[in-house]
Design a protein around this motif. Structure first.
Motif, PDB file in Angstrom:
ATOM      1  N   ASP A 310      -5.252  30.688  10.489  1.00  0.00           N
ATOM      2  CA  ASP A 310      -6.053  29.500  10.793  1.00  0.00           C
ATOM      3  C   ASP A 310      -5.225  28.411  11.464  1.00  0.00           C
ATOM      4  N   GLN A 311      -3.920  28.370  11.144  1.00  0.00           N
ATOM      5  CA  GLN A 311      -3.069  27.327  11.736  1.00  0.00           C
ATOM      6  C   GLN A 311      -3.111  27.372  13.262  1.00  0.00           C
ATOM      7  N   LYS A 312      -3.248  28.597  13.809  1.00  0.00           N
ATOM      8  CA  LYS A 312      -3.189  28.758  15.263  1.00  0.00           C
ATOM      9  C   LYS A 312      -4.363  28.075  15.976  1.00  0.00           C
ATOM     10  N   ARG A 313      -5.496  27.944  15.279  1.00  0.00           N
ATOM     11  CA  ARG A 313      -6.682  27.460  15.996  1.00  0.00           C
ATOM     12  C   ARG A 313      -7.113  26.058  15.576  1.00  0.00           C
ATOM     13  N   LEU A 314      -6.351  25.465  14.620  1.00  0.00           N
ATOM     14  CA  LEU A 314      -6.796  24.220  14.005  1.00  0.00           C
ATOM     15  C   LEU A 314      -7.005  23.036  14.926  1.00  0.00           C
ATOM     16  N   PHE A 315      -6.256  23.007  16.043  1.00  0.00           N
ATOM     17  CA  PHE A 315      -6.342  21.829  16.903  1.00  0.00           C
ATOM     18  C   PHE A 315      -7.492  21.929  17.913  1.00  0.00           C
ATOM     19  N   GLY A 316      -8.269  22.994  17.823  1.00  0.00           N
ATOM     20  CA  GLY A 316      -9.428  23.149  18.711  1.00  0.00           C
ATOM     21  C   GLY A 316     -10.598  22.291  18.217  1.00  0.00           C
ATOM     22  N   GLU A 317     -11.561  22.087  19.124  1.00  0.00           N
ATOM     23  CA  GLU A 317     -12.703  21.246  18.754  1.00  0.00           C
ATOM     24  C   GLU A 317     -13.667  21.973  17.823  1.00  0.00           C
ATOM     25  N   PHE A 318     -14.151  21.271  16.825  1.00  0.00           N
ATOM     26  CA  PHE A 318     -15.105  21.773  15.824  1.00  0.00           C
ATOM     27  C   PHE A 318     -14.533  22.893  14.964  1.00  0.00           C
ATOM     28  N   VAL A 319     -13.215  23.040  14.940  1.00  0.00           N
ATOM     29  CA  VAL A 319     -12.644  24.108  14.113  1.00  0.00           C
ATOM     30  C   VAL A 319     -12.516  23.613  12.680  1.00  0.00           C
ATOM     31  N   ARG A 320     -13.122  24.339  11.757  1.00  0.00           N
ATOM     32  CA  ARG A 320     -12.998  24.033  10.344  1.00  0.00           C
ATOM     33  C   ARG A 320     -12.686  25.337   9.621  1.00  0.00           C
ATOM     34  N   VAL A 321     -11.811  25.257   8.634  1.00  0.00           N
ATOM     35  CA  VAL A 321     -11.498  26.467   7.872  1.00  0.00           C
ATOM     36  C   VAL A 321     -12.588  26.636   6.827  1.00  0.00           C
ATOM     37  N   LYS A 322     -13.228  27.802   6.863  1.00  0.00           N
ATOM     38  CA  LYS A 322     -14.333  27.983   5.904  1.00  0.00           C
ATOM     39  C   LYS A 322     -13.878  28.865   4.755  1.00  0.00           C
ATOM     40  N   THR A 323     -13.595  28.237   3.607  1.00  0.00           N
ATOM     41  CA  THR A 323     -13.259  28.990   2.402  1.00  0.00           C
ATOM     42  C   THR A 323     -14.063  28.383   1.254  1.00  0.00           C
ATOM     43  N   ASN A 324     -13.962  28.987   0.101  1.00  0.00           N
ATOM     44  CA  ASN A 324     -14.649  28.452  -1.068  1.00  0.00           C
ATOM     45  C   ASN A 324     -14.202  27.041  -1.377  1.00  0.00           C
ATOM     46  N   GLU A 325     -12.875  26.810  -1.143  1.00  0.00           N
ATOM     47  CA  GLU A 325     -12.323  25.483  -1.464  1.00  0.00           C
ATOM     48  C   GLU A 325     -12.816  24.394  -0.516  1.00  0.00           C
ATOM     49  N   THR A 326     -13.091  24.776   0.746  1.00  0.00           N
ATOM     50  CA  THR A 326     -13.468  23.745   1.722  1.00  0.00           C
ATOM     51  C   THR A 326     -14.992  23.622   1.875  1.00  0.00           C
ATOM     52  N   ARG A 327     -15.701  24.514   1.222  1.00  0.00           N
ATOM     53  CA  ARG A 327     -17.155  24.616   1.413  1.00  0.00           C
ATOM     54  C   ARG A 327     -17.881  23.283   1.248  1.00  0.00           C
ATOM     55  N   LEU A 328     -17.472  22.519   0.233  1.00  0.00           N
ATOM     56  CA  LEU A 328     -18.203  21.287  -0.067  1.00  0.00           C
ATOM     57  C   LEU A 328     -17.562  20.039   0.541  1.00  0.00           C
ATOM     58  N   ILE A 329     -16.497  20.228   1.324  1.00  0.00           N
ATOM     59  CA  ILE A 329     -15.828  19.064   1.909  1.00  0.00           C
ATOM     60  C   ILE A 329     -16.450  18.765   3.269  1.00  0.00           C
ATOM     61  N   GLU A 330     -16.919  17.507   3.414  1.00  0.00           N
ATOM     62  CA  GLU A 330     -17.560  17.126   4.675  1.00  0.00           C
ATOM     63  C   GLU A 330     -16.525  16.934   5.784  1.00  0.00           C
ATOM     64  N   GLY A 331     -16.856  17.282   6.987  1.00  0.00           N
ATOM     65  CA  GLY A 331     -15.940  17.041   8.105  1.00  0.00           C
ATOM     66  C   GLY A 331     -16.554  17.518   9.399  1.00  0.00           C
ATOM     67  N   SER A 332     -16.015  17.031  10.508  1.00  0.00           N
ATOM     68  CA  SER A 332     -16.577  17.378  11.811  1.00  0.00           C
ATOM     69  C   SER A 332     -15.788  18.484  12.499  1.00  0.00           C
ATOM     70  N   GLY A 333     -14.537  18.702  12.055  1.00  0.00           N
ATOM     71  CA  GLY A 333     -13.684  19.650  12.766  1.00  0.00           C
ATOM     72  C   GLY A 333     -13.173  19.057  14.073  1.00  0.00           C
ATOM     73  N   LEU A 334     -13.250  17.728  14.190  1.00  0.00           N
ATOM     74  CA  LEU A 334     -12.795  17.093  15.445  1.00  0.00           C
ATOM     75  C   LEU A 334     -11.514  16.283  15.247  1.00  0.00           C
ATOM     76  N   GLY A 335     -11.191  15.972  13.976  1.00  0.00           N
ATOM     77  CA  GLY A 335     -10.066  15.069  13.691  1.00  0.00           C
ATOM     78  C   GLY A 335      -8.753  15.528  14.306  1.00  0.00           C
ATOM     79  N   LEU A 336      -8.412  16.788  14.108  1.00  0.00           N
ATOM     80  CA  LEU A 336      -7.128  17.271  14.618  1.00  0.00           C
ATOM     81  C   LEU A 336      -7.142  17.399  16.142  1.00  0.00           C
ATOM     82  N   ALA A 337      -8.327  17.702  16.712  1.00  0.00           N
ATOM     83  CA  ALA A 337      -8.428  17.774  18.179  1.00  0.00           C
ATOM     84  C   ALA A 337      -8.164  16.379  18.759  1.00  0.00           C
ATOM     85  N   ILE A 338      -8.723  15.367  18.106  1.00  0.00           N
ATOM     86  CA  ILE A 338      -8.509  13.980  18.553  1.00  0.00           C
ATOM     87  C   ILE A 338      -7.033  13.622  18.418  1.00  0.00           C
TER      88      ILE A 338
END
Ligand code: ADP
Length: 376
Positions: A310-338
């Motif tokens: 997942d580290q390889k793609r994290l800086f892309g737009e709308f990329v969010r890691v989807k796991t059980n741990e992140t399921r309920l965490i709100e986010g746009s997947g844009l922060g790291l791209a910005i």
């Protein structure tokens, strides 16, 4: 490294082997795209044999002899158009007459090569064709990325809208009776989803402004320490709710020439993520240091971490890691791209290290002075 397939259609064996020898394995650089192109050459002796190859395999550039034993090169060109075969054609001709050039161009030839030609002339012509093709590929890829961004965006906005619409419908039907107090949970959840949607829209606006160069940058002499203090204050309430401690290790003042709003975005994105993706009772450590003509911002957390994949793609737009741990965490997947775009605009660098279950460290390096810029 990308490969372009070249087909040489010529009845002279010497001509074909010369082209194969010159171009097979030959590479050209596209430095502005950090890309290199190599060529792979196949041969055909007649127009019909060449057309068969073009129908069956992907060919990017065809070197086409004008005078072939079965059909004329012009006829091959016309059939390519009729059959919608997308290939860039370089016409090889011994009769470099204006008439031939005009009719071949009309039929879609991209360039000409007059016989006899040297390996250097062949390479120059191929370089021209390959550059044109490569730019076409880039444009296509960009259009595809844009299409993907729009489809992800539509999906990401649809789900909170559906959720809020669902809660409103339940409230309209008075499923929990007539007392407003009994709908507190639904109202709370709706507000969280709306807030997430608002954040995503704000992030998207920031991103498009940065990309279009419309984000007005005002360079000032800014105290990085002060910026960091403010950002830590901003995330402290969320951290306290989950008993996460945040420490700041920095000199009392650290002056840098930068845009204050951009620095705030960098700190906010790093710290918000370090808190959001942390364990309860976890720790966040923010370090600022000076290193020659640069400053370093290091943000360490004891959170859930990110897998190597997942580290390889994290800086892309709308990329969010989807796991059980992140399921309920709100986010746009844009922060790291910005973050990445802002750091690049400052001629800086961002790297990360992470281990699932242990934590993540982001390291940002920024120049103390902007290249060619005087502070406002
Ligand atoms: P988001 O709005 O989803 O937080 P970001 O672009 O800021 O978007 O981050 C992209 C993804 O990277 C997040 O969804 C999360 O999965 C992962 N991520 C970012 N920062 C961290 C961190 N400090 N620890 C673990 N995962 C992180």
């Amino acid at each position: 490294m990308k490969t372009m397939n070249i087909l040489i259609i010529d009845d002279e064996p010497g001509m074909r082997s010369g082209v194969v020898k010159t171009l097979n394995g030959h590479t050209i650089a596209m430095p502005q795209f950090h890309e290199e192109i190599r060529f792979s050459v196949t041969e055909a002796e007649t127009g019909n044999a060449g057309l068969d190859q073009l129908r069956e395999t992907r060919v990017d550039i065809v070197l086409l002899d004008y005078k072939l034993p079965d059909i004329l090169g012009l006829e091959v060109l016309n059939r390519l158009t009729d059959e919608n075969i997308d290939v860039l054609t370089i016409m090889i001709t011994a009769y470099a007459s204006l008439e031939v050039a005009v009719s071949a161009t009309k039929s879609g030839a991209f360039d000409f090569l007059a016989k006899p030609f040297t390996p250097a002339e062949l390479k120059a012509s191929i370089q021209k064709a390959a550059t044109r093709l490569f730019l076409q590929w880039q444009a296509k890829q960009l259009a595809e990325e844009k299409r993907q961004v729009i489809s992800v965006l539509a999906h990401e906005l649809k789900s909170p809208i559906n959720a809020v619409a669902g809660y409103l419908a339940l409230m309209q039907d008075r499923v929990s009776g007539d007392r407003l107090d009994d709908y507190g949970d639904m109202i709370g959840r709706s507000l969280i989803r709306l807030d997430g949607m608002k954040k995503m829209i704000m992030d998207l606006l920031d991103l498009t402004r940065i990309e279009s160069g419309n984000l007005k940058r005002t360079l000032d002499n800014v105290d990085l320490r002060q910026c960091a203090d403010d950002a830590v204050m901003g995330v402290t309430p969320d951290a306290q709710k989950r008993q996460i401690t945040i420490s700041l290790d920095a000199p009392p003042h650290l002056m840098i020439e930068a845009d204050t709003a951009e620095l705030s975005m960098i700190f906010n994105n790093l710290l918000t993520n370090a808190v959001k993706y942390n364990q309860d009772k976890g720790r966040v450590r923010l370090l600022l240091a000076e290193k020659d003509a640069h400053v370093q911002i290091i943000c360490e957390d004891t959170g859930i971490g990110i897998s190597k994949e997942d580290q390889k793609r994290l800086f892309g737009e709308f990329v969010r890691v989807k796991t059980n741990e992140t399921r309920l965490i709100e986010g746009s997947g844009l922060g790291l791209a910005i973050l990445k775009k802002i750091v690049a605009a400052n001629d800086g660098e961002i790297t990360m290290e992470s281990e699932p279950g242990k934590g993540t460290t982001f390291m940002v390096t920024l120049p103390k002075k902007q290249a060619g810029g005087e502070p406002a």
